[in-house]
Design an enzyme around this catalytic site. Structure first.
Site, PDB file in Angstrom:
ATOM      1  CE1 TYR A 141      -3.577  -2.551   0.401  1.00 21.99           C
ATOM      2  CE2 TYR A 141      -4.671  -0.578   1.193  1.00 21.99           C
ATOM      3  CZ  TYR A 141      -4.734  -1.864   0.711  1.00 21.99           C
ATOM      4  OH  TYR A 141      -5.953  -2.474   0.560  1.00 21.99           O
ATOM      5  CE  LYS A 192       1.685 -17.668  -3.398  1.00 26.75           C
ATOM      6  NZ  LYS A 192       0.723 -18.781  -3.515  1.00 26.75           N
ATOM      7  CG  ASP A 224      -2.205 -20.179  -2.084  1.00 28.76           C
ATOM      8  OD1 ASP A 224      -1.646 -20.197  -0.967  1.00 28.76           O
ATOM      9  OD2 ASP A 224      -1.751 -20.792  -3.078  1.00 28.76           O
ATOM     10  CG  ASP A 248      -8.143  -4.701   1.498  1.00 23.90           C
ATOM     11  OD1 ASP A 248      -9.084  -4.231   2.171  1.00 23.90           O
ATOM     12  OD2 ASP A 248      -8.093  -4.648   0.258  1.00 23.90           O
ATOM     13  CG  ASP A 252     -13.677  -7.171   1.976  1.00 28.42           C
ATOM     14  OD1 ASP A 252     -13.364  -6.477   2.969  1.00 28.42           O
ATOM     15  OD2 ASP A 252     -14.159  -6.689   0.931  1.00 28.42           O
TER      16      ASP A 252
HETATM   17  C1  IPM Z   1     -10.405  -1.317   4.057  1.00 26.05           C
HETATM   18  C2  IPM Z   1     -10.686  -0.642   2.749  1.00 26.05           C
HETATM   19  C3  IPM Z   1      -9.545   0.307   2.427  1.00 26.05           C
HETATM   20  C4  IPM Z   1      -8.283  -0.518   2.312  1.00 26.05           C
HETATM   21  C5  IPM Z   1      -9.752   1.184   1.187  1.00 26.05           C
HETATM   22  C6  IPM Z   1     -11.037   1.981   1.267  1.00 26.05           C
HETATM   23  C7  IPM Z   1      -8.582   2.080   0.939  1.00 26.05           C
HETATM   24  O1  IPM Z   1     -10.887  -1.592   1.757  1.00 26.05           O
HETATM   25  O2  IPM Z   1     -10.249  -0.598   5.065  1.00 26.05           O
HETATM   26  O3  IPM Z   1     -10.366  -2.544   4.092  1.00 26.05           O
HETATM   27  O4  IPM Z   1      -7.990  -1.073   1.239  1.00 26.05           O
HETATM   28  O5  IPM Z   1      -7.556  -0.610   3.299  1.00 26.05           O
HETATM   29 MG    MG Z   2     -10.960  -3.588   2.448  1.00 24.22          MG
END
Ligand code: IPM
Ligand code: MG
Length: 359
Positions: A141, A192, A224, A248, A252
């Site tokens: 990042y 990884k 993975d 990240d 999710d």
């Molecule tokens: C998160 C979001 C952020 C990230 C974005 C909005 C920059 O997806 O906080 O997970 O990638 O960190």
């Molecule tokens: Mg995110």
């Protein structure tokens, strides 16, 4: 001394969900005499529209001088054509980096009332309670070089760099081991290392730091496989520690195990437990302004704020219990709705939590 909270509602559904979290927090502030004061500022696309930058100096200063930051969400299609340097997301990344919020805690807990809302089988997810510790101020990042340029042969090339120093790995390792000590003492480091040298270093530093925590059982997993294991048998995990981008993505996935991404709070902490608190979901521009977003992730983020920055575990637990009661009363926003439940709006859910707190 009052304790100051910088409130950055941001874009999309941000203002709607933050309003509910503030409603809940304001009540507790009075009820428990917490001595909190709130100050609002712009971030992301909203700040770009007003000041031409997603992170105005005034907003950054406010965050630096505050004891904690509450953030809604940033971004939306309106700002996608902008140059990367002024995209709404840069506002968020700027605060993470400027405030040194390197340790990002993302708990994924399945509330038993929502077992039907998950897309996974009840036996796979029921009782799920895992914590992802994501490194937040390094890795791909932020690594240099980055960008898109024209190579000598006239072709465009894009580049981002995944880079970690030993000290960056060490400090997130200590955060993760300490959290594991307070939980079930199992830490899985995700990398990884079979392909990326940077994560080979990650793995060896994790192993070295692990010697300071003999009571914690450390394991390693390739990313993975970790993605697969999260949907196959997520209850094998207690604490996961991983780099910025892997965290990240994995968070999710973890969110969907809990029924909805609208349920996951987060804390981003510096070395002194100062923090920014935000739901892990985005600004959801498709449903913004309709009053249907789920405010629970933001409300639960406030509980994390009370626990981690303000050292008020009782207040945090009151919020968590109130969320539980609200779910018991069968109210559901659209994202967690299932048959037989009562569908409520964003503010309807906020009110249900507030009523549970009062009751
Ligand atoms: C998160 C979001 C952020 C990230 C974005 C909005 C920059 O997806 O906080 O997970 O990638 O960190
Ligand atoms: Mg995110």
């Amino acid at each position: 001394m009052p304790k100051k909270i910088a409130v950055l509602a941001g874009d999309g559904i941000g203002p709607e969900i933050v309003a509910e979290a503030i409603k809940v927090l304001s009540f507790l502030n009075t009820d428990m005499n917490l001595g909190l004061v709130f100050e609002n500022a712009l971030i992301g696309g909203a700040a770009y529209d007003a000041f031409g930058t997603p992170l105005p100096q005034t907003t950054l200063n406010l965050c630096k001088n505050a004891d904690a930051v509450l953030l809604g969400a940033v971004g939306g299609p309106k700002w996608e054509p902008l140059a990367h340097a002024v995209r709404p997301e840069r506002g968020l990344l700027g605060i993470r980096s400027e405030l040194n919020l390197f340790s990002n805690l993302r708990p994924a807990i399945l509330y038993p009332q929502l077992v039907e809302a998950s897309t996974l089988k009840p036996e796979v997810v029921s009782g799920l309670d895992l914590m992802i510790v994501r490194e937040l101020t390094g890795g791909i990042y932020f690594g240099q070089p980055r960008g898109v340029h024209v190579a000598e042969n006239g072709e465009k090339v894009g580049i981002n760099t995944k880079i970690y120093s030993e000290s960056e790995i060490r400090r997130i390792a200590h955060s993760a081991f300490k959290i594991a000590q307070k939980r079930h003492k199992k830490l899985c480091s995700v990398d990884k290392a079979n392909v990326l040298e940077v994560t080979e270093l990650w793995r060896s530093v994790m192993t070295e730091v692990g010697k300071d925590y003999p009571d914690v059982q450390l394991s390693h997993m390739y990313v993975d496989n970790a993605a697969m294991q999260l949907v196959r048998a997520p209850k094998q995990f207690d604490v996961i520690v991983t780099s910025n981008m892997f965290g990240d993505i994995l968070s999710d996935i973890a969110a969907m195990l809990t029924g909805s991404i609208g349920m996951l709070p987060s804390a981003s902490l510096d070395a002194n437990a100062k923090g920014m608190y935000e739901p892990i979901h985005g600004s959801a521009p498709d449903i913004a302004g309709q009053g249907i977003a789920n405010p629970l992730a933001t409300i639960l983020s406030v509980a994390m704020m009370l626990r981690y920055t303000f050292n008020q575990p009782d207040a945090a637990e009151r919020i968590e219990r109130a969320v539980n009661s609200a779910l018991d009363s069968k109210v559901r926003t659209a994202d967690i709705y299932s048959e037989g439940m009562t569908k409520v709006s964003t503010s309807g859910m906020g009110d249900a939590v507030l009523n549970a707190l009062k009751g």
